[in-house]
Design an enzyme around this catalytic site. Structure first.
Site, PDB file in Angstrom:
ATOM      1  CG  ASP A 106      61.529 -91.211  17.054  1.00 51.04           C
ATOM      2  OD1 ASP A 106      60.985 -90.324  17.721  1.00 51.04           O
ATOM      3  OD2 ASP A 106      62.622 -91.724  17.330  1.00 51.04           O
ATOM      4  CG  ASP A 132      61.657 -86.145  19.681  1.00 55.89           C
ATOM      5  OD1 ASP A 132      62.680 -86.802  19.876  1.00 55.89           O
ATOM      6  OD2 ASP A 132      61.656 -84.894  19.540  1.00 55.89           O
ATOM      7  CD  GLU A 169      63.247 -87.808  24.245  1.00 62.20           C
ATOM      8  OE1 GLU A 169      64.477 -87.828  24.311  1.00 62.20           O
ATOM      9  OE2 GLU A 169      62.623 -87.069  23.436  1.00 62.20           O
ATOM     10  CG  HIS A 223      69.008 -91.179  19.171  1.00 66.21           C
ATOM     11  ND1 HIS A 223      67.936 -91.689  19.885  1.00 66.21           N
ATOM     12  CD2 HIS A 223      68.660 -89.911  18.845  1.00 66.21           C
ATOM     13  CE1 HIS A 223      66.994 -90.783  19.973  1.00 66.21           C
ATOM     14  NE2 HIS A 223      67.403 -89.685  19.356  1.00 66.21           N
TER      15      HIS A 223
HETATM   16  C1  NOJ Z   1      64.955 -85.870  21.464  1.00 62.44           C
HETATM   17  C2  NOJ Z   1      65.655 -86.736  20.465  1.00 62.44           C
HETATM   18  O1  NOJ Z   1      65.930 -87.978  21.040  1.00 62.44           O
HETATM   19  C3  NOJ Z   1      66.893 -85.986  20.038  1.00 62.44           C
HETATM   20  O2  NOJ Z   1      67.755 -86.779  19.267  1.00 62.44           O
HETATM   21  C4  NOJ Z   1      66.453 -84.754  19.286  1.00 62.44           C
HETATM   22  O3  NOJ Z   1      67.589 -83.971  18.989  1.00 62.44           O
HETATM   23  C5  NOJ Z   1      65.475 -83.909  20.107  1.00 62.44           C
HETATM   24  N1  NOJ Z   1      64.490 -84.677  20.795  1.00 62.44           N
HETATM   25  C6  NOJ Z   1      64.750 -82.949  19.212  1.00 62.44           C
HETATM   26  O4  NOJ Z   1      63.843 -83.651  18.398  1.00 62.44           O
END
Ligand code: NOJ
Length: 585
Positions: free
Chosen positions: A118, A226, A285, A357
């Site tokens: 990640d 992320d 993401e 998650h």
């Molecule tokens: C996306 C992540 O998947 C999530 O779990 C996180 O809280 C936020 N980005 C901030 O990093």
């Protein structure tokens, strides 16, 4: 250090997905996501760790997955369970050591499994040395590494409404935190302990690229990035529109896929990935990304990322916010996924997921987690894995794990849920209503410990788990599933195998059928003279699919199904079938 190489001779860098005999390896791969905190605890402290994951690699090998994506294991104050990183090149002692990580990577590579880390670089922790230095003085050389701004003109710093913009944070409250020492504010799109990095500053970008190269040198095989479409902001930072009844403005238009996003990703590719494309996987993401933007991000000729996570299909049961829970409509799901399939058919590539998650468990959301749990979990897996794209399996999905029976707010651990509850109740919402939406959409549903066996803590830990184990682990667990050839686990194993044995699953063209049908999900895949039909009944009642050539189809080879020996004209409750036939081209 890791020496095992997974270079795949079938891979040709630069070839677009599905455009020739040589296609990227990840078109026929399946990724498995591990949330380390909740996977397996080797030392009894109640929190999963790296050695725990290593001890379960044989299980992952048996499932047949190709890539392991690890949610963050870096040093962190754990404000957002590790998505608040204070050291990008270390391992949090909670999870073990760098040596443990090397061992995990080596063990994965020995089994032919690649490891994707990640990459959380939209923000750091406020305890990262970069931010500590940035905060120390307005003259700090790192001041400009973050988004510091004075109070809104004509206001008193620290007073409500004095924030530089009216943006809300994703975790409730304003997106700006007042810093007493300097009197200025810093931007945090997530928690106040997650300050946003300023990607306009070239030194920031250079430091991130260097860190990424460090991980590649250590043997990792790629990055899940992320909220990567938030790294470019409109530097004029305008106020956002305040939705009706809302307390903050929507800053999304000024930081989602901002003005320099393509430039930043292309630069990252050139600095880090170039030359290694054939063996790495990059997935961005991207909340709020549109199909048109995703096509640009994943066009192989543009050298940005291999694929993106989009969010439309996991928003079909949500209204103005994720807490506004709407009834699930299958037609809306098909409209969304069908549009993404069509939009990335000629150029680009989809990632396919129901769970991660951050999402509630899919069998509780789009399936039936009661009487038809096993069958509907298999149906959901079948439908997803038969789409064109790279499927992602989130830990426990292959067991048909369900949402947790949270009794009160005390049972939640997630900062998003806890903050939302406090803010919503303060604003006058009924606690029972807020809890109901947390139960449906809360992220802790996905984070209950992995269920390994029927023992008191599900074989997850010998200590006290950080989040309660789901009581259904006595029947829903890996030990039972592996022993039962008819389990959800073995169905997922067969789906993963199918992607490798049947080229049309990985590369066939996709055609959505029956878009208006409220219960039947049907589509074909076609590659050369091979055609597949995936047909699934999203209901508890038998149904006859309204397909013109159904009589012909149902007599063709059944590649995979979830009801033994079934070939009748009606699909049973939650039945899914995949048929195969040859056609004249
Ligand atoms: C996306 C992540 O998947 C999530 O779990 C996180 O809280 C936020 N980005 C901030 O990093």
């Amino acid at each position: 250090m890791i020496s095992v190489s997974l270079a795949d001779p079938a891979v040709a860098a630069g070839s677009g997905p599905g455009t020739g005999p040589e296609v990227p390896w990840w078109t026929s791969s399946v990724v498995y996501q591990v949330y380390p905190r909740s996977f397996a605890d080797s030392d009894g402290d109640g929190i999963g760790d790296l050695r725990g994951i290593t001890s379960r690699l044989d299980y992952l090998e048996q499932l047949g997955i190709d890539v392991l994506w690890l949610s963050p294991i870096y040093p962190s104050p754990q404000d957002d369970n590790g998505y608040d990183i204070s050291d990008y090149t270390g391992v949090d002692p909670l999870f073990g050591s760098l040596a443990d990580l090397d061992e995990l990577i080596a063990g994965a590579h020995e089994r032919g499994i690649r490891v994707v880390m990640d990459l959380v670089v939209n923000h750091t922790s406020d305890e990262h040395p970069w931010f500590v230095e940035s905060r120390s003085s307005v003259d700090s050389p790192k001041r400009d590494w973050y988004w510091w701004r004075p109070a809104r003109p004509g206001t008193t710093p620290g007073e409500p409404g004095a924030e530089p913009t009216n943006w809300g944070s994703f975790f409730s409250g304003p997106a700006w935190e007042h810093d007493e020492a300097s009197g200025e504010y810093y931007l945090h799109l997530f928690s106040r302990k997650q300050p946003d990095l300023n990607w306009e500053n070239p030194e920031v970008r250079r430091a991130i690229h260097q860190m990424m190269r460090w991980w590649l040198d250590r043997g990792v095989d790629g990055f899940r990035m992320d909220v990567i479409n938030m790294i470019s902001k409109d530097v004029s930072l305008p106020d956002g529109v305040v939705p009706e009844g809302g307390t903050h403005g929507d800053g999304g238009p000024f930081f989602l896929c901002g003005p320099r996003i393509h430039e930043f990703l292309a630069e990252m590719h050139a600095e880090v990935v170039a030359g290694h494309e054939a063996t790495l996987l990059t997935v961005g993401e991207m909340p709020g990304v549109t199909v048109e933007q995703a096509r640009l991000f994943t066009d192989p000729a543009r050298h940005e990322v291999d694929m993106v996570f989009q969010f439309e299909h996991v928003g079909v049961d949500q209204g103005a916010s994720k807490w506004d829970v709407l009834p699930f409509r299958l037609t809306a799901l098909k409209e969304s996924l069908g549009r993404w399939q069509a939009g990335l058919a000629a150029t680009g590539w989809n990632s396919l997921y129901w769970n991660n998650h951050d999402q509630p468990r899919v069998v509780s959301r789009f399936g039936d987690d009661g009487e038809h749990r096993v069958r509907s979990a298999k149906l959901l897996g079948t439908v997803l894995h038969l789409h064109r794209g790279t499927p992602y399996v989130y830990q426990g999905e292959e067991l048909g794990m369900t949402n947790a029976p949270f009794a009160s707010i005390e049972d939640f651990r997630d900062i998003e849920a806890v903050n939302h509850y406090r803010h919503a109740v303060e604003l006058g919402e009924q606690p029972a209503d807020v809890l109901a939406s947390l139960r449906a959409m809360g992220r802790d549903n996905a984070r209950t410990p992995m269920q390994w066996d029927a023992s008191p803590n599900a074989g997850f830990t010998t200590g006290t788990p950080w989040l309660a184990v789901h009581p259904d682990h006595t029947s829903v667990n890996a030990e039972a599933a592996v022993a039962d050839p008819d389990s959800v686990f073995h169905h997922y194993r067969r789906l993963i195998g199918l992607r490798k044995s049947e080229p049309a699953v990985a590369l066939g063209d996709f055609t959505m059928l029956l878009p208006e049908d409220p219960v039947v999900y049907a589509f074909t895949r076609r590659l050369g003279d091979v055609e597949l039909l995936c047909v699934a009944n999203f209901s508890g009642e038998p149904v006859r699919p309204d397909l013109p050539d159904w009589e012909e189809w149902r007599r063709t080879d059944l590649l995979i199904g979830n009801v033994a020996g079934s070939s009748g004209a009606e699909l049973a409750a939650w039945e899914a079938r995949v048929h195969r036939r040859r056609r004249d081209s």
